[in-house]
Design a protein around this motif. Structure first.
Motif, short mmCIF file in Angstrom:
data_model
loop_
_atom_site.label_atom_id
_atom_site.label_comp_id
_atom_site.label_asym_id
_atom_site.label_seq_id
_atom_site.Cartn_x
_atom_site.Cartn_y
_atom_site.Cartn_z
N LEU A 185 -11.34 30.47 36.39
CA LEU A 185 -10.88 29.13 36.75
C LEU A 185 -10.24 28.44 35.56
O LEU A 185 -10.68 28.58 34.43
N MET A 186 -9.21 27.68 35.84
CA MET A 186 -8.55 26.90 34.81
C MET A 186 -9.51 25.80 34.34
O MET A 186 -10.15 25.14 35.16
N PRO A 187 -9.62 25.59 33.03
CA PRO A 187 -10.51 24.53 32.55
C PRO A 187 -10.09 23.16 33.10
O PRO A 187 -8.91 22.93 33.37
N ARG A 188 -11.04 22.27 33.25
CA ARG A 188 -10.78 21.00 33.92
C ARG A 188 -9.65 20.18 33.27
O ARG A 188 -8.77 19.69 33.99
N PRO A 189 -9.67 20.00 31.95
CA PRO A 189 -8.60 19.19 31.35
C PRO A 189 -7.21 19.76 31.63
O PRO A 189 -6.29 19.02 32.00
N ASN A 190 -7.06 21.07 31.51
CA ASN A 190 -5.77 21.70 31.78
C ASN A 190 -5.39 21.55 33.25
O ASN A 190 -4.23 21.32 33.59
N ALA A 191 -6.40 21.72 34.09
CA ALA A 191 -6.12 21.66 35.52
C ALA A 191 -5.66 20.25 35.91
O ALA A 191 -4.73 20.09 36.70
N LEU A 192 -6.29 19.23 35.34
CA LEU A 192 -5.86 17.86 35.62
C LEU A 192 -4.42 17.66 35.18
O LEU A 192 -3.60 17.10 35.90
N HIS A 193 -4.11 18.17 33.99
CA HIS A 193 -2.76 18.02 33.48
C HIS A 193 -1.75 18.73 34.39
O HIS A 193 -0.70 18.18 34.73
N SER A 194 -2.10 19.92 34.79
CA SER A 194 -1.17 20.68 35.65
C SER A 194 -0.99 20.05 37.02
O SER A 194 0.09 20.16 37.62
N MET A 195 -2.01 19.40 37.53
CA MET A 195 -1.86 18.74 38.83
C MET A 195 -0.88 17.58 38.71
O MET A 195 -0.07 17.36 39.60
N HIS A 196 -0.96 16.85 37.58
CA HIS A 196 -0.09 15.68 37.43
C HIS A 196 1.29 16.04 36.89
O HIS A 196 2.27 15.38 37.20
N PHE A 197 1.34 17.08 36.05
CA PHE A 197 2.62 17.45 35.46
C PHE A 197 2.87 18.94 35.68
O PHE A 197 2.78 19.74 34.75
N PRO A 198 3.12 19.30 36.91
CA PRO A 198 3.23 20.72 37.24
C PRO A 198 4.43 21.37 36.56
O PRO A 198 5.52 20.82 36.58
N GLU A 199 4.16 22.50 35.92
CA GLU A 199 5.27 23.20 35.28
C GLU A 199 6.01 24.05 36.30
O GLU A 199 7.22 24.11 36.32
N ASN A 200 5.25 24.72 37.12
CA ASN A 200 5.87 25.54 38.17
C ASN A 200 4.85 25.80 39.28
O ASN A 200 3.72 25.36 39.20
N ALA A 201 5.29 26.52 40.27
CA ALA A 201 4.45 26.76 41.44
C ALA A 201 3.14 27.44 41.05
O ALA A 201 2.07 27.13 41.59
#
Ligand code: ADP
Ligand code: MG
Length: 682
Positions: A185-201
């Motif tokens: 699983l993606m760590p929580r801080p990274n996952a939050l960042h990716s949800m708000h600032f998605p780099e790609n699909a």
């Protein structure tokens, strides 16, 4: 200054008091709330091939303007801009409503990029956005947030950007390493960042995957912790059965129990003989044999010296149950009785007195059972049939009539596994997933209304052989809004058609109780051969001689309900038939009719129903009690839900979960349930 994620949002640059008030409307008050305010979907700006785009789906396409756009005005300030776009092998129409200014910027052969809804049948896009020039792929995905009031998506994005700059470093993990590694699983801080600032699909997918698991795990931990506490704190009755008598009773039944029946009887016995109070749901398809399981449980309770109660939603059903339980139990010296609102005067007074003296072992009835004047001597077991028909309140009143009687809920509406896990997480669930041997499968056909003549002939053929038929209609009065067939009309039509040959009864919810009763009796005694009815016969009614079920406007019903209705036939030894009269307009409606003809399995149907109608509609929105997941979707993420449930069960049962530091964060999440400080629940 010490920063904390629990600081008020006003600590974030750009958020003043006014904005903070507006954010409160979105339940965002702290910095952490803002981080956890996740997008509910993403705008997908990747170019798509129209070939593989579904009807009504959103697309972004790039193309060349094929002709000069035409602009028409209508109404006040309303306009429609239409253009032809050559994209790939397609020449499509694009329409923009109320954006007349776009016209002046467009010239033949310009390359433009359009985002909007694809109408496959008309080869047309209703555009929302238009970019001039070629598509830029810097932001393939843009998060879309649900916003209200003065908060805009743009503003929200800015606040979140600032929140990351000021507080990002404080974000923490809440899952133990063991789970992160096991499921990658993606760590929580990274996952939050990716949800708000998605780099790609791909990153969005990974981030989402993490939150789905987290949401389910936290939810399951809560449910199971509550269940554990409820169990341990309940002062139930430890019922000591006369095991020999119970065995003899089971052996005396006219048929051997199915494996599934044996299993659930066991599960129920374990609960009843334990010092905890049973709180169990018994689900089994129509005809799977729940009544006999109820009879065994009630009998067992009587051998332990207690009384039992069986509560059902209608008088018709109460009478049927009273009849079959009496046949099974009176020969072996158990006294049963029936209490409904029709039991009046002296008879009622005598019954109530006998009940209070303990002279009645098992009482069967309707809501009448929960009236104040009804007092048991020592109630040990309460069973409610078709539990979804009773309110929570009514079930509680009945339960409170005893010290702490064991409680069993029975339902023939199979609950999809998904929902059983979520909604009944705090209840134990037993499932009869097997039919008694030798059952004939009901043949189900889907017919259009214009085939009515053939159907009437078919019914006649069955009636001539001494069989009977139900004809079900959705509404009892004409309504202009819903163009539904009317029971009264259908009754009139059939009476006329079968005149002099067969009798046609009419049943609907607005009739007084005693009239319903006598109509039902006429049908069960074959004085009427056809019963035209609304869905009041849906639950439990048992007339084994009926072999035909015709359902008008079948597309108006959900799968679960159609299945219940179909379950009224196929109860005897003769081949039975179900005919769905339907001209569904929607794909969804056609799909439902098709599924009905393909399966007789209530569990398969309930899963399909859930898929087609969604969890809210399945139970009816208000009473659903379904949790509101932000990211997870119970239907599509079902596998994860199962995994999370098992993990939660393992954790709750383990010593280490309650003690080790690595589970500190998860334990904290249980705070609001009160299980941490041993608060009493109910
Ligand atoms: P439901 O689960 O819908 O309440 P019932 O309890 O009414 O089903 O059972 C349907 C029919 O199946 C009844 O006539 C019952 O006697 C019969 N039945 C129940 N269990 C068995 C079994 N193990 N073998 C054969 N018939 C059974
Ligand atoms: Mg039943």
């Amino acid at each position: 200054m010490n920063l904390s994620l629990l600081d008020p949002v006003t600590a974030i640059k750009g958020i003043g008091n006014e904005t903070a008030v507006a954010l409160e409307e979105l339940a965002v008050t702290t910095v952490l709330d803002l981080f956890e305010y996740l997008p509910f979907r993403y705008e997908d700006y990747r170019l798509k091939d129209l070939e593989t785009t579904e009807h009504d789906e959103r697309v972004t396409v790039e193309g060349k303007l094929h002709s000069q756009p035409s602009l028409t005005y209508y109404g006040k300030k309303k306009s429609r801009l239409m253009l032809k776009l050559l994209t790939g092998r397609y020449l499509i129409t694009v329409i923009f409503f109320n954006q007349p200014y776009l016209k002046s910027k467009m010239n033949i052969n310009d390359v433009i990029t359009v985002t909007g809804k694809w109408d496959r049948h008309r080869q047309m896009i209703t555009g929302n956005e238009c970019h001039f020039g070629s598509h830029k792929v810097e932001n393939e995905f843009e998060p879309v947030y649900s916003v209200r009031g003065s908060i805009s998506v743009k503003g929200l994005r800015r606040y979140i950007t600032n929140a990351f700059a000021q507080y990002g470093a404080l974000l923490e993990e809440n899952l133990p390493d063991s789970l992160l590694t096991r499921y990658k699983l993606m760590p929580r801080p990274n996952a939050l960042h990716s949800m708000h600032f998605p780099e790609n699909a791909q990153t969005v997918k990974q981030a989402r995957r993490r939150f789905v698991y987290e949401e389910f795990l936290l939810f399951q931990l809560k449910m199971q912790a509550m269940r554990k506490i409820q169990r341990e704190q309940s002062r139930g009755i430890q019922q000591i059965f006369d095991v020999e008598k119970v065995k003899l009773f089971i052996e005396s039944l006219p048929f051997p129990l199915t494996d599934a029946q044996n299993r659930v009887v066991n599960e129920i016995s374990v609960d009843m003989t334990s010092p905890f109070r049973m709180n169990r749901l018994l689900q089994g398809d129509v005809g799977s044999g729940k009544t006999v399981v109820a009879a065994i449980a009630l009998f067992s309770s009587v051998t332990a010296g207690y009384q039992g109660a069986l509560m059902v939603p209608t008088e018709i059903l109460a009478e049927q149950h009273a009849h079959s339980l009496k046949a099974m139990l009176e020969p072996i010296g158990i006294s049963t009785d029936l209490l409904t609102s029709s039991v009046k005067g002296k008879r009622r007074r005598e019954l109530l007195a006998a009940l209070e003296k303990g002279e009645i072992d098992i009482l069967i009835g309707t809501h009448a059972l929960i009236q104040e004047e009804v007092n048991f001597c020592n109630l040990g077991l309460v069973i409610t049939d078709e539990q979804h028909r009773f309110g929570v309140q009514q079930r509680r009143i009945l339960r409170e009539k005893g010290e702490s009687p064991d409680v069993l809920f029975m339902t023939a509406t199979p609950i999809p596994r998904t929902l059983a896990i979520t909604v009944f997480g705090e209840m134990d669930v037993s499932t009869i997933d097997e039919m008694p041997a030798g059952r004939k499968v009901i043949e189900t056909y889907w017919a259009k209304h214009d085939m009515l003549d053939r159907i009437l002939h078919f019914i006649e053929k069955e009636l001539r052989q001494g069989r009977q038929a139900y004809v079900i209609c959705p509404l009892i009065e004409e309504s202009e809004k819903l163009d539904l067939q009317n029971v009264l009309d259908v009754h009139g039509m059939l009476t006329h058609y079968y005149a002099e040959r067969f009798h046609v009864g009419l049943m609907h919810g607005r009739l007084p109780a005693d009239e319903k009763e006598s109509i039902m009796k006429q049908f069960s005694e074959n004085e009427t051969q056809i019963l035209v009815s609304t869905t009041v016969v849906e639950v439990g009614v048992n007339v084994p001689n009926a072999t035909v079920m015709v359902i008008y406007d079948a597309e108006r019903f959900g799968l679960a309900q159609l299945h219940q209705l179909r379950g009224r036939v196929g109860r005897g030894s003769d081949q039975s038939y179900c005919i769905l009269l339907a001209d569904p307009k929607s794909e969804n409606g056609k799909e439902r009719m098709k599924i009905m003809t393909e399966t007789n399995d209530g569990f398969v149907l309930s899963e399909k129903d859930l898929e087609l109608r969604g969890p809210g509609d399945f139970f009816g929105k208000k009473q659903s009690g379904l949790p509101d997941f932000k990211v997870a979707d119970m239907v599509h993420d079902y596998r994860t839900l199962e995994v999370a449930r098992d993990d939660a069960a393992r954790l709750i049962a383990s010593e280490s979960f309650w003690n080790e530091p690595q589970y500190e964060q998860l334990r904290q999440s249980l705070e609001e349930t009160g299980v941490l400080n041993g608060e009493k629940l109910d």
